[in-house]
Every structure is written in structure tokens, then in C-alpha cells.
Design a protein around this motif. Structure first.
Motif, mmCIF file in Angstrom:
data_model
loop_
_atom_site.group_PDB
_atom_site.id
_atom_site.type_symbol
_atom_site.label_atom_id
_atom_site.label_comp_id
_atom_site.label_asym_id
_atom_site.label_seq_id
_atom_site.Cartn_x
_atom_site.Cartn_y
_atom_site.Cartn_z
ATOM 1 N N PHE A 183 -69.112 85.366 -57.975
ATOM 2 C CA PHE A 183 -68.035 84.713 -57.231
ATOM 3 C C PHE A 183 -68.502 83.731 -56.160
ATOM 4 C CE2 PHE A 183 -66.181 88.976 -58.316
ATOM 5 C CZ PHE A 183 -65.300 88.533 -59.290
ATOM 6 N N TYR A 239 -53.800 86.911 -63.736
ATOM 7 C CA TYR A 239 -54.445 85.650 -64.133
ATOM 8 C C TYR A 239 -55.029 85.872 -65.524
ATOM 9 C CZ TYR A 239 -57.393 81.459 -63.600
ATOM 10 O OH TYR A 239 -57.990 80.228 -63.749
ATOM 11 N N PHE A 252 -69.030 87.388 -63.827
ATOM 12 C CA PHE A 252 -68.519 86.494 -62.780
ATOM 13 C C PHE A 252 -69.631 85.651 -62.171
ATOM 14 C CE2 PHE A 252 -65.656 90.199 -62.986
ATOM 15 C CZ PHE A 252 -64.507 89.553 -63.396
ATOM 16 N N ASN A 263 -56.797 86.239 -69.004
ATOM 17 C CA ASN A 263 -58.031 85.711 -69.589
ATOM 18 C C ASN A 263 -58.329 86.491 -70.849
ATOM 19 O OD1 ASN A 263 -60.612 87.631 -69.031
ATOM 20 N ND2 ASN A 263 -59.113 87.861 -67.378
ATOM 21 N N ARG A 270 -65.741 79.685 -65.813
ATOM 22 C CA ARG A 270 -64.923 80.371 -64.819
ATOM 23 C C ARG A 270 -63.575 80.760 -65.405
ATOM 24 N NH1 ARG A 270 -64.073 77.828 -58.751
ATOM 25 N NH2 ARG A 270 -63.791 79.805 -57.642
ATOM 26 N N SER A 316 -58.263 90.180 -61.954
ATOM 27 C CA SER A 316 -56.823 90.294 -61.736
ATOM 28 C C SER A 316 -56.101 90.067 -63.048
ATOM 29 C CB SER A 316 -56.348 89.254 -60.715
ATOM 30 O OG SER A 316 -54.935 89.196 -60.687
ATOM 31 N N LEU A 351 -60.564 86.111 -63.395
ATOM 32 C CA LEU A 351 -60.712 86.798 -62.124
ATOM 33 C C LEU A 351 -60.497 88.289 -62.344
ATOM 34 C CD1 LEU A 351 -58.482 84.475 -59.911
ATOM 35 C CD2 LEU A 351 -60.963 84.388 -60.134
ATOM 36 N N SER A 367 -66.042 84.592 -52.798
ATOM 37 C CA SER A 367 -64.615 84.771 -53.001
ATOM 38 C C SER A 367 -64.207 84.254 -54.360
ATOM 39 C CB SER A 367 -63.828 84.028 -51.914
ATOM 40 O OG SER A 367 -64.099 82.645 -51.982
ATOM 41 N N ALA A 368 -63.155 84.839 -54.902
ATOM 42 C CA ALA A 368 -62.648 84.413 -56.210
ATOM 43 C C ALA A 368 -61.497 83.441 -56.004
ATOM 44 C CB ALA A 368 -62.166 85.628 -56.999
ATOM 45 N N ASP A 369 -61.624 82.270 -56.572
ATOM 46 C CA ASP A 369 -60.609 81.228 -56.415
ATOM 47 C C ASP A 369 -60.428 80.554 -57.757
ATOM 48 O OD1 ASP A 369 -59.052 79.040 -55.846
ATOM 49 O OD2 ASP A 369 -60.203 78.438 -54.078
ATOM 50 N N PRO A 370 -59.215 80.620 -58.357
ATOM 51 C CA PRO A 370 -59.029 80.057 -59.697
ATOM 52 C C PRO A 370 -58.976 78.552 -59.738
ATOM 53 C CG PRO A 370 -56.941 80.847 -58.821
ATOM 54 C CD PRO A 370 -58.019 81.236 -57.821
ATOM 55 N N ALA A 409 -60.837 94.999 -60.388
ATOM 56 C CA ALA A 409 -61.660 94.641 -59.241
ATOM 57 C C ALA A 409 -62.571 95.786 -58.853
ATOM 58 C CB ALA A 409 -60.763 94.251 -58.064
#
Length: 390
Positions: free
Chosen positions: A349, A287, A128, A289, A277, A284, A282, A37-40, A11
Motif C-alpha cells: 500500500f 470495491y 498489495f 475486484n 492496483r 474492501s 483494496l 494507505s490504500a487509495d483507489p 483487511a
């Protein structure tokens, strides 16, 4: 835990104060580089599609296919001669004059530096976002074209299938992506180990563990004694600061993020916004990827590939991103009705804000003119002409 601190580290790479491109993205001058905001969770509904009539790869909403596409192949399927020819072509780039040194990348000494530098100055605006895949597809296309037109390379850009190595049962130090055609002439392995206890808080602010390298790469074709250096300053691409290629293998990160389940999830997406996406994920490591897995598995804390801005300074960047592009291409072939579908935020984001469309433009500064996303949707014409072997 490693995962939580890695999440914070990632981040910070993208969301902290960072160098901003002197070339605002075309069509949207002056936009701020961060926000949202980041939202999966998936975007509700079917997602944006082209407003042209639907159709498959030969339908009327798909550009006319080029007749003789070049074929991008997995690195290990190339012959030793083909691998050597590719590496020679990449090293040819360091003998080509810079196109960006008098403009956006004043620290560049050669064409290889140009690609790294343009990525560095545009990094806040190309991750992003809805055009992440398009921008990097365009970058690969221009890189591949330069290899072929100015460095006498006859092949196509190869890709790195991570799962050949993940599934091999071998420790990361023995993965064949790094050692073929031979350990001394290939892409090279890990860097010299720099003990974590010797790092300053600035070097490892989140006290990450599991590192195994961090120093100069000792093997392969991209070492200082074989004429290769990474020339741009790590924090300011307007300055020259030649140094060695570094790698900092973190096998645990690679195995945590490079998972078959993630690719299976990607292939199940039913619109481009959700696909893109999920591909980038993210900031993070809780999560997983695959995009981040390649970067941080090889680059770790101190490695070039783990530097969000300067990752193209590691030649393996282009094989990694070719595989990212391959997955997008496979998803398009699986879902032809979405070949001309785009979506996702202009501002990182910001999924509730302005979204990209087919007329949104990206560029690579001095390396390539502005292109609409519509021109970058399809690999078989009219702008690009390539396919993948599988």
C-alpha cells in the motif's frame, strides 16, 4: 451489512499480526511488511516505463520470443482425458518429496505442500505490492514446470474463466468448473455446511452471512478417501497438521466481485501501476475486484481458498490465478508499449514510498531462485514459454 464486515475481514487477513517469512525479499532485506494507505484513485501521470527504447512485442525492448510456446486453455475446453491427466499430475505432487521441509516450510510433507507453504511464509510481502502479479506468475510457472517435468503432464496449466459460470444462470453449486470431467473425478464442489450459529467468534469474528459450506469437500478428486489432504497447520507452516480441503461457497460474494465491468476497467488502464492496483483492489468488498472474487466466492469464511496465507492448498487456486495472469497477458498484448513496464510499492500500500523496478527480485525460496521482474514480464521467453488460447 455483509459487504462492510467482509471488508473488515479481508483487511484483517492481510493487515493483522501474521507469520512473516524467514526469507526477506531479495534486494530489500529487513523491510517491514506493512504500511502506507490504500487509495483507489489512479496514480497521476503515465506511470513508470522501461528506460529501454519503446517497441511492440517484436521491438528491441522485448525478449526474443520462444518458438514453440505451450498453450494454456480454459478448463472446459479440455477434453475429459486432458482434465483427468491434469488432475492426475496434480495428485502426483503429493508423491514427490518436499524441497522445503528442511528449510522454510518445516511442516511440508510433499511438493504440493511446498507451494502452499512458500506462499504462506511470503504472504505479507507479496500482496498489495508492485510485484504481486510477477510473484504469482513465477509461482504458476514453477508449478506448471513441475507438473510437466516430474509428473509426466503433457499439457499446460489450465485457467478458470469465471464468466463462463457467472453468466451461465446456474446456481454456484452447479457451476461446471467444479463438476467436470465428472462430479466424482473433477475439482470438487462445496464443503459440508457448518451452520454459522455453531461457529465461535474466533472462527467468524465478523459474523459474516451468506455462507453455504465450510466443511470438508465431499466430491471430486481431492478428498481424503482419494488420498488428498491439506497438510500444513493453518497458522504455522512450520508444523504439520493434516486436514481435509474445505470450501465455503458464498455465491453473493462471487457475483458481487466477479464482474465484467471490473475487467473492462482493467483493460482501459494505461500503465502497469494502475492495472496491477485495480487487479488486486483494496481490502474492501465495497470495491469489487476479480482476484478477491475467486478467492472469497469459493473459500468464504472457512474454506481453504479464502485463507490469504494457505489458499494454494486448494488445487483450484492455480486455475484461478492462471486467469488473473491471463488478464495481465491480454492487457500486455493490447498495450505492447507497456510490456516491459513495472511499478507499484515494495511495501504493501505504500504508493508514496520505494517502488519496484525491472531489477527488483523475487524468489520462491527452495522452489525457485531469485528472478528479476524483467525476467517475469513476458510469457514468451527467455525464461517462460507459454501463451493463452484467447
Amino acid at each position: 451489512m455483509v459487504k462492510s464486515t467482509l471488508a473488515a475481514a479481508t483487511a484483517a487477513l492481510f493487515l493483522s499480526a501474521t507469520p512473516v517469512s524467514a526469507f526477506p525479499p531479495p534486494g530489500n532485506p529487513g523491510r517491514h511488511p506493512h504500511g502506507g494507505s490504500a487509495d483507489p484513485r489512479p496514480i497521476p501521470g503515465p506511470g513508470p516505463k522501461s528506460n529501454k527504447p519503446p517497441g511492440g512485442p517484436h521491438g528491441n525492448n522485448i525478449p526474443r520470443a520462444c518458438p514453440n510456446p505451450i498453450v494454456r486453455k480454459e478448463w472446459r475446453t479440455l477434453s475429459a482425458r486432458e482434465q483427468t491427466d491434469y488432475i492426475s499430475a496434480v495428485k502426483c505432487l503429493i508423491n514427490l518429496p518436499s524441497l522445503a521441509a528442511s528449510g522454510s516450510v518445516a511442516g511440508a510433507l510433499n511438493r504440493f505442500d511446498d507451494f502452499q507453504g512458500v506462499h504462506a511464509v511470503q504472504t505479507p510481502d507479496i500482496h498489495f505490492v508492485g510485484h504481486f502479479l510477477h510473484w504469482h506468475r513465477y509461482m504458476l510457472h514453477l508449478y506448471e514446470t513441475t507438473l510437466r517435468t516430474e509428473c509426466s503432464y503433457k499439457g499446460a496449466q489450465p485457467y478458470w474463466d469465471w464468466f463462463i459460470d457467472i453468466d451461465s444462470g446456474l446456481p454456484m453449486e452447479e457451476w461446471t468448473i467444479f463438476s467436470t470431467p465428472t462430479p466424482s473425478t473433477g475439482l470438487g464442489g462445496n464443503g459440508v455446511y457448518i451452520p454459522s450459529e455453531s461457529l465461535t467468534p474466533e472462527q467468524n469474528p465478523f459474523n459474516l452471512t451468506g455462507r453455504t459450506g465450510g466443511g470438508c469437500v465431499q466430491s471430486g478428486a481431492f478428498t481424503p478417501d482419494k488420498g488428498f489432504s491439506v497438510n500444513l497447520n493453518r497458522t504455522d507452516p512450520q508444523r504439520t497438521d493434516s486436514h481435509c480441503l474445505t470450501r465455503d461457497f458464498m455465491e453473493g460474494v462471487a457475483r458481487d466481485l466477479l464482474k465484467h465491468e471490473v475487467v473492462e476497467e482493467l483493460m482501459e488502464k494505461t500503465n502497469f501501476t494502475d492495472f496491477a492496483r485495480r487487479m488486486e483492489g483494496l481490502p474492501s468488498f465495497d470495491y469489487p475486484n476479480v482476484h478477491g472474487g475467486g478467492h472469497f466466492g469459493v473459500g468464504g469464511v472457512l474454506g481453504t481458498l479464502g485463507d490469504a496465507f494457505n489458499s494454494p492448498g486448494d488445487p483450484i487456486f492455480y486455475l484461478h490465478h492462471a486467469n488473473v495472469d491471463r488478464l495481465w497477458t491480454l492487457w500486455q498484448l493490447q498495450n505492447p508499449e507497456y510490456v516491459m513496464s513495472v511499478g507499484g510499492p515494495i511495501v504493501p500500500f505504500d504508493y508514496e514510498g520505494a517502488q519496484v523496478d525491472l531489477d527488483f527480485e523475487v524468489n520462491l525460496n527452495e522452489l525457485g531462485p531469485s528472478r528479476k521482474l524483467a525476467e517475469l514480464q513476458y510469457t514468451r521467453g527467455p525464461l517462460m514459454c507459454y501463451v493463452y488460447d484467447q
